[in-house]
Scaffold this motif. Structure first.
Motif, short mmCIF file in Angstrom:
data_model
loop_
_atom_site.label_atom_id
_atom_site.label_comp_id
_atom_site.label_asym_id
_atom_site.label_seq_id
_atom_site.Cartn_x
_atom_site.Cartn_y
_atom_site.Cartn_z
N UNK A 110 -46.57 -10.28 66.61
CA UNK A 110 -45.91 -9.19 66.67
C UNK A 110 -46.01 -7.89 65.96
N UNK A 111 -46.88 -7.57 65.75
CA UNK A 111 -47.04 -6.10 65.70
C UNK A 111 -47.17 -5.19 67.74
N UNK A 112 -47.38 -3.71 67.10
CA UNK A 112 -46.74 -3.54 68.30
C UNK A 112 -48.95 -2.75 68.06
N UNK A 113 -48.98 -1.84 69.54
CA UNK A 113 -49.88 -1.70 69.80
C UNK A 113 -50.22 -0.42 68.45
N UNK A 114 -51.11 0.35 68.00
CA UNK A 114 -51.51 1.34 67.12
C UNK A 114 -50.84 2.49 67.39
N UNK A 115 -51.27 2.64 69.04
CA UNK A 115 -50.61 4.22 69.81
C UNK A 115 -49.24 4.14 69.74
N UNK A 116 -48.06 2.89 69.35
CA UNK A 116 -46.50 2.75 69.20
C UNK A 116 -46.09 3.30 68.11
N UNK A 117 -46.91 2.87 66.65
CA UNK A 117 -46.44 3.36 66.34
C UNK A 117 -46.61 4.86 65.61
N UNK A 118 -44.91 5.25 64.64
CA UNK A 118 -44.76 6.24 64.89
C UNK A 118 -45.89 6.48 63.49
N UNK A 119 -47.31 6.28 62.51
CA UNK A 119 -48.28 6.94 62.06
C UNK A 119 -49.03 6.91 62.55
N UNK A 120 -49.50 6.69 63.66
CA UNK A 120 -50.32 6.75 64.22
C UNK A 120 -50.87 8.01 63.83
N UNK A 121 -50.52 8.84 63.95
CA UNK A 121 -51.13 10.27 63.25
C UNK A 121 -51.49 11.00 62.45
N UNK A 122 -50.95 9.91 61.09
CA UNK A 122 -51.45 9.81 60.31
C UNK A 122 -52.32 9.09 60.10
N UNK A 123 -52.57 8.22 60.60
CA UNK A 123 -53.25 6.72 60.40
C UNK A 123 -55.08 7.49 60.59
N UNK A 124 -54.72 8.73 62.34
CA UNK A 124 -56.18 9.21 62.54
C UNK A 124 -56.36 9.79 61.67
N UNK A 125 -55.82 10.93 60.82
CA UNK A 125 -56.41 12.22 60.46
C UNK A 125 -56.74 11.51 58.84
N UNK A 126 -56.05 10.30 58.25
CA UNK A 126 -56.25 9.79 56.89
C UNK A 126 -57.86 8.94 57.19
N UNK A 127 -58.48 8.46 58.31
CA UNK A 127 -59.58 8.11 58.68
C UNK A 127 -60.61 8.90 59.06
N UNK A 128 -60.26 9.71 59.23
CA UNK A 128 -61.30 11.85 59.92
C UNK A 128 -61.38 12.15 58.61
N UNK A 129 -60.66 12.00 57.50
CA UNK A 129 -61.12 12.96 56.40
C UNK A 129 -61.67 11.14 55.26
N UNK A 130 -61.36 10.47 55.69
CA UNK A 130 -62.55 9.84 54.50
C UNK A 130 -63.62 9.47 55.75
N UNK A 131 -63.62 9.83 56.61
CA UNK A 131 -64.97 10.06 57.20
C UNK A 131 -66.00 11.00 57.28
N UNK A 132 -65.29 12.03 56.93
CA UNK A 132 -65.72 13.13 56.63
C UNK A 132 -66.45 13.74 55.70
N UNK A 133 -66.26 12.69 54.06
CA UNK A 133 -65.86 12.47 53.01
C UNK A 133 -67.16 12.26 52.88
#
Length: 117
Positions: free
Chosen positions: A9-32
């Protein structure tokens, strides 16, 4: 992400409104993580490289029973400890607030039935 990896029942990640926030969180944690890895590799790498240089004797006494090698090893140990404390603080200030906000949004959303309360 593969379709079979998502909960029913889940939607693709790109369809969620929080997709950009998730990408930003992943980039931040990856840089750290990359910065922490670089510091943790440099700390033992510097004494190893110093041991390979022919003109430098790590067994040379510096002060009393302390040698250059012991001093360099102490600095490397201190670097690893400081890097771990820095990483914990950076995650707490940069990643945790964003992750908490995403969890609150997910818990409030009815489209994500598996979200943690």
């Amino acid at each position: 992400m593969y379709t079979q990896d998502r909960p029913p029942g889940s939607r693709p990640l790109e369809a969620t409104p929080d997709h950009l926030a998730l990408q930003h969180l992943r980039r931040t944690s990856g840089r750290l993580r990359v910065r922490l890895l670089a510091l943790n590799l440099a700390a033992p790498g510097v004494p190893f490289l110093l041991a390979l240089i022919p003109g430098i004797r790590l067994g040379a006494p510096v002060s009393g029973p302390y040698t250059l090698g012991l001093l360099v090893l102490g600095i490397a140990t201190l670097t690893v400890v400081v890097a771990a404390l820095w990483y914990e603080r950076a995650c707490r200030t940069h990643c945790d607030p964003r992750a908490d906000e995403l969890r609150r949004r997910a818990a409030a959303s009815e489209s994500v039935p598996w979200a943690r309360p």
